[in-house]
Scaffold this active site. Structure first.
Site, PDB file in Angstrom:
ATOM      1  N   LYS A 204     -49.526 -76.753 -96.801  1.00 34.73           N
ATOM      2  CA  LYS A 204     -48.713 -75.296 -96.593  1.00 34.73           C
ATOM      3  C   LYS A 204     -48.299 -75.267 -95.191  1.00 34.73           C
ATOM      4  O   LYS A 204     -49.147 -75.634 -94.437  1.00 34.73           O
ATOM      5  CB  LYS A 204     -49.403 -74.477 -97.434  1.00 34.73           C
ATOM      6  CG  LYS A 204     -49.140 -74.552 -98.974  1.00 34.73           C
ATOM      7  CD  LYS A 204     -49.367 -73.460 -99.781  1.00 34.73           C
ATOM      8  CE  LYS A 204     -49.101 -73.584-101.193  1.00 34.73           C
ATOM      9  NZ  LYS A 204     -49.561 -72.432-102.118  1.00 34.73           N
ATOM     10  N   ARG A 238     -55.896 -77.320-105.649  1.00 28.72           N
ATOM     11  CA  ARG A 238     -54.486 -78.084-106.094  1.00 28.72           C
ATOM     12  C   ARG A 238     -54.172 -78.424-104.720  1.00 28.72           C
ATOM     13  O   ARG A 238     -53.889 -77.957-103.617  1.00 28.72           O
ATOM     14  CB  ARG A 238     -53.669 -76.846-106.480  1.00 28.72           C
ATOM     15  CG  ARG A 238     -52.147 -77.173-106.757  1.00 28.72           C
ATOM     16  CD  ARG A 238     -51.165 -76.111-107.380  1.00 28.72           C
ATOM     17  NE  ARG A 238     -49.801 -76.540-107.514  1.00 28.72           N
ATOM     18  CZ  ARG A 238     -48.935 -76.988-106.684  1.00 28.72           C
ATOM     19  NH1 ARG A 238     -49.184 -76.761-105.572  1.00 28.72           N
ATOM     20  NH2 ARG A 238     -48.102 -77.316-107.129  1.00 28.72           N
TER      21      ARG A 238
HETATM   22  C1  7PJ Z   1     -49.163 -73.247-105.729  1.00 31.23           C
HETATM   23  C2  7PJ Z   1     -48.743 -73.476-107.050  1.00 31.23           C
HETATM   24  C3  7PJ Z   1     -50.355 -72.338-105.510  1.00 31.23           C
HETATM   25  C4  7PJ Z   1     -50.591 -72.478-107.915  1.00 31.23           C
HETATM   26  C5  7PJ Z   1     -47.017 -74.027-105.711  1.00 31.23           C
HETATM   27  C6  7PJ Z   1     -46.564 -75.674-102.697  1.00 31.23           C
HETATM   28  C7  7PJ Z   1     -45.761 -74.572-103.307  1.00 31.23           C
HETATM   29  N1  7PJ Z   1     -49.388 -73.169-108.129  1.00 31.23           N
HETATM   30  N2  7PJ Z   1     -47.634 -74.112-106.933  1.00 31.23           N
HETATM   31  N3  7PJ Z   1     -51.023 -72.049-106.766  1.00 31.23           N
HETATM   32  N4  7PJ Z   1     -48.118 -73.640-104.935  1.00 31.23           N
HETATM   33  N5  7PJ Z   1     -51.339 -72.021-109.171  1.00 31.23           N
HETATM   34  O1  7PJ Z   1     -47.320 -76.579-103.402  1.00 31.23           O
HETATM   35  O2  7PJ Z   1     -46.495 -75.828-101.501  1.00 31.23           O
HETATM   36  O3  7PJ Z   1     -50.644 -72.205-104.408  1.00 31.23           O
HETATM   37  S1  7PJ Z   1     -45.766 -74.676-105.027  1.00 31.23           S
END
Ligand code: 7PJ
Length: 260
Positions: A204, A238
């Protein structure tokens, strides 16, 4: 949780067929690297991301979900749309990961009857189009916590029991660098809710804001962030880089559990 994006790049001519095949191949790689669950997304939720309608989103994620059924790996679908939730659950999804925390009309009802399906409720201030314009909080940790508590209550009221829920402070979703750092440093305060915490920090921009590295050069900071999140109480991270993250976490958990 390994990240799989199925978002056809309009600048390459491969289109949907190629991106589907690439997503499946990538998923198999991440399983080989030791992913415990995969999160499949057909809509870019990044700041300023393009809107995708439900039909288009389904044609992106369902073939990938179906192709991975024989692997036995639990699949999470990253979506905020009730139609996508319903079809994904029918096609065998184990989790719905909703960056909008089941606030869209019809989403609570789409998920509630399926008792075997988990739900990740994530905090976001504003919308993906506008959220990074001027994020404001008085106390980001307590405000995010109150929001998540309210979404847990809404889910419970709709018949989604607490054992089906996961919470996520939503790093980068309507937050400045300071807000993100505060949430990471105080992530342990969310453990009092008694619900597993998921943290998404991988690659990020907040990490790049610290090191100056571009998105494709943020492996080290992503691994550090995942490790810190787990030390601070996250149960699920994640990540794009499964192998490196697993190795780092193995050192931590070995230390933590050595004399158990
Ligand atoms: C997240 C997500 C996060 C959850 C994305 C990226 C943006 N779902 N989907 N948590 N981020 N639960 O991966 O940079 O932080 S998309």
């Amino acid at each position: 949780m390994g990240i799989i994006n199925v978002t056809p790049d309009s600048f390459s001519d491969g289109g949907l067929f190629l991106s589907t095949r690439q997503a499946i191949a990538h998923a198999r790689n991440l399983i080989g690297e030791g992913a415990d669950v995969l999160d499949i997304g057909g809509e870019s939720t990044r700041p300023g991301g393009q809107y995708v309608n439900a039909d288009e989103e389904l044609t992106r994620v369902i073939p990938v979900l179906e192709a991975l059924a024989d692997t036995g790996i639990p699949i999470s679908i990253d979506t905020s749309k009730p139609e996508v939730m319903k079809h994904a659950i029918e096609a065998g999804a184990f989790m719905i990961n909703d960056v909008n925390a089941l606030r869209n009309p019809g989403t609570l009802e789409a998920v509630a009857p399926h008792n075997h399906v988990q739900v990740c409720l994530m905090h976001m201030q504003g919308t993906p189009q506008s959220m990074q314009t001027n994020p404001q909080y008085i106390d980001v940790v307590s405000e995010v916590k109150i929001f998540l508590q309210q979404r847990v209550q809404a889910a419970n009221a709709a018949g989604i029991t607490v054992n089906r829920l996961v919470i996520d402070p939503g790093f980068g979703f309507g937050k400045t660098l300071q807000h993100n750092l505060s949430l990471l440093n105080r992530l342990n305060e969310f453990t009092t809710l008694g619900i597993p915490i998921l943290a998404g920090l991988s690659r990020k921009s907040m990490l790049g804001a610290i090191t100056g590295n571009n998105v494709d050069q943020r492996l080290h900071e992503s691994v550090a962030a995942a490790l810190l999140a787990v030390i601070k109480g996250a149960k699920i991270v994640r990540v794009h880089d499964v192998k490196a993250s697993k190795a780092a976490l193995a050192i931590y958990t070995s230390m933590r559990d050595y004399d158990k």
